[in-house]
Design an enzyme around this catalytic site. Structure first.
Site, PDB file in Angstrom:
ATOM      1  N   TYR A 158       2.028 -17.258  51.394  1.00 10.83           N
ATOM      2  CA  TYR A 158       3.386 -16.704  51.510  1.00 10.83           C
ATOM      3  C   TYR A 158       3.932 -16.915  52.922  1.00 10.83           C
ATOM      4  O   TYR A 158       5.127 -17.139  53.110  1.00 10.83           O
ATOM      5  CB  TYR A 158       3.407 -15.211  51.145  1.00 10.83           C
ATOM      6  CG  TYR A 158       3.316 -14.983  49.646  1.00 10.83           C
ATOM      7  CD1 TYR A 158       4.465 -14.893  48.869  1.00 10.83           C
ATOM      8  CD2 TYR A 158       2.092 -14.881  49.008  1.00 10.83           C
ATOM      9  CE1 TYR A 158       4.403 -14.699  47.501  1.00 10.83           C
ATOM     10  CE2 TYR A 158       2.002 -14.697  47.637  1.00 10.83           C
ATOM     11  CZ  TYR A 158       3.160 -14.599  46.892  1.00 10.83           C
ATOM     12  OH  TYR A 158       3.090 -14.420  45.532  1.00 10.83           O
TER      13      TYR A 158
ATOM     14  N   CYS B 135       2.060 -12.768  39.145  1.00  6.33           N
ATOM     15  CA  CYS B 135       1.766 -12.179  40.462  1.00  6.33           C
ATOM     16  C   CYS B 135       0.267 -12.231  40.804  1.00  6.33           C
ATOM     17  O   CYS B 135      -0.568 -11.691  40.075  1.00  6.33           O
ATOM     18  CB  CYS B 135       2.252 -10.730  40.472  1.00  6.33           C
ATOM     19  SG  CYS B 135       1.746  -9.841  41.962  1.00  6.33           S
TER      20      CYS B 135
HETATM   21  N1  LIG Z   1       0.461  -5.557  48.869  1.00  4.11           N
HETATM   22  C1  LIG Z   1       0.887  -5.507  47.491  1.00  4.11           C
HETATM   23  C2  LIG Z   1       1.832  -6.665  47.195  1.00  4.11           C
HETATM   24  C3  LIG Z   1       2.362  -6.673  45.772  1.00  4.11           C
HETATM   25  C4  LIG Z   1       3.574  -7.606  45.630  1.00  4.11           C
HETATM   26  O1  LIG Z   1       4.180  -8.034  46.629  1.00  4.11           O
HETATM   27  N2  LIG Z   1       3.938  -7.935  44.365  1.00  4.11           N
HETATM   28  C5  LIG Z   1       5.117  -8.773  44.145  1.00  4.11           C
HETATM   29  C6  LIG Z   1       4.914  -9.748  43.012  1.00  4.11           C
HETATM   30  S1  LIG Z   1       3.822 -11.064  43.446  1.00  4.11           S
HETATM   31  C7  LIG Z   1       6.281  -7.911  43.695  1.00  4.11           C
HETATM   32  O2  LIG Z   1       6.153  -7.134  42.754  1.00  4.11           O
HETATM   33  N3  LIG Z   1       7.446  -8.069  44.339  1.00  4.11           N
HETATM   34  C8  LIG Z   1       8.656  -7.390  43.972  1.00  4.11           C
HETATM   35  C9  LIG Z   1       9.448  -6.971  45.190  1.00  4.11           C
HETATM   36  O3  LIG Z   1       8.997  -7.171  46.323  1.00  4.11           O
HETATM   37  O4  LIG Z   1      10.542  -6.433  44.990  1.00  4.11           O
HETATM   38  C10 LIG Z   1      -0.352  -5.531  46.624  1.00  4.11           C
HETATM   39  O5  LIG Z   1      -1.310  -6.232  46.982  1.00  4.11           O
HETATM   40  O6  LIG Z   1      -0.393  -4.834  45.617  1.00  4.11           O
END
Ligand SMILES: N[C@@H](CCC(=O)N[C@@H](CS)C(=O)NCC(=O)O)C(=O)O
Length: 319
Positions: free
Chosen positions: A191, A66
């Protein structure tokens, strides 16, 4: 061997397109123009009130692949916070989606369960990075942009490099301006390309992405970092997207006009940051490939994981 008859192609195309649209709308909620809308992070506490800065009290939940979690790993390494803030690595689950814990915690096997343990009735996304308080069993913050500010400024009493300030007051405006452009067109821009659900949404995101990359590449001909001669949080935020660019975004997310290795200045910039002490150890290329290509099923239904591209420019030493 004949190609498949047209009725099979038509039926397959129609069924697959419907399933693809359904899966994409859940994976990456779009607006009515088919543009990806990233949900807001919900836990936004700072280290004040009940959350006092203390060593060995907070844990960071991260996944290697990530880019948002990667920001926190880089700042933790540069500030020398390894012995006061523990890392918990979670694994992407290709079938169930979401993140799993490698050993159960408080009876939880997945990150989503831990989120609900921390906040009863929570129904939002369970994302990494997540900063967890082991004293109150609660989520402090799950927004990477804020977690890196916390790591930069609130743990100086326990950091090996308290003197390193990645957000000096004098550069605050410049950092914020870059953050805004880079978030919209690059961090989230890749993205917006990869998760676009209409041609226009993709085309627009692609144009904006490469306009910023071209601009930053030109700027770096006359200075080392985004805000001048000092490395700041704005660079860390750009770094974790750029380091994944040739590996995954260029191909899987169709960010294909150029690769980072086609940009002389961006390449040198990336290589310089990669070679800072502790940073290379935060970059796990094979897991990045495996997670993006293996877990984002609607983007790569065949499940083939590509070979590592040539990333040798990262080790090039400036003469
Ligand atoms: N805005 C958040 C975005 C974090 C994010 O989207 N992480 C993703 C992995 S790259 C995630 O854990 N996604 C799991 C989900 O959406 O269920 C940040 O910057 O911390």
């Amino acid at each position: 061997m004949a190609i498949p008859p047209s009725w099979i192609v038509k039926t397959g195309r129609s069924i697959w397109t419907q399933i693809w649209q359904l899966m994409m709308s859940q994976l990456a909620p779009p607006n009515d123009r088919g543009e990806y809308q990233r949900p807001q992070s919900e836990f936004r506490n700072r280290l004040d009130g009940i959350y006092a800065p203390e060593p060995n009290r907070y844990r960071l939940y991260v996944g290697w692949s990530c880019p948002w979690a990667h920001r926190t790993l880089v700042v933790r390494a540069l500030k020398g916070l390894e012995s006061s803030i523990e890392i918990v690595l979670v694994q992407g689950d290709a079938n169930a989606g979401g993140w799993t814990l490698s050993k159960p915690e408080h009876g939880c096997n997945t990150l989503a369960q831990l989120y609900r343990f921390g906040k009863l009735g929570y129904t939002g996304r369970s994302t990494v990075p997540m900063l967890w308080d082991t004293q109150t069993y609660s989520i402090v913050n799950n927004e990477s942009a804020e977690i890196i500010e916390i790591l930069n400024s609130d743990f100086n009493d326990f950091a090996s490099h308290p003197e390193l300030d990645l957000a000096p007051i004098a550069l605050q405006d410049s950092i914020e301006q870059w953050n805004e452009v880079v978030y919209e067109t690059v961090n989230n821009g890749v993205y917006r390309c990869g998760f676009a659900q209409t041609q226009a949404a993709y085309d627009n995101a692609h144009i904006e992405l490469f306009a910023t990359l071209d601009r930053v590449n030109d700027l770096l001909a006359s200075q080392d970092y985004l805000c001048g001669d000092l490395l700041t949080l704005a660079d860390i935020r750009l770094f974790t997207t750029l380091i994944r660019f040739d590996l995954v975004y260029n191909h899987l997310f169709k960010c294909n006009r150029r690769r980072i290795r086609d940009y002389p200045q961006l390449q040198a910039y990336l290589s310089n940051i990669y070679q800072l002490p502790g940073v290379a150890a935060t970059c796990n290329f094979s897991t990045i490939l495996q997670d993006y290509y293996g877990n984002l099923f609607p983007l790569n239904p065949g499940g083939i994981i590509p070979q590592l591209p040539d990333m040798s420019y990262l080790r090039r030493v400036d003469s």
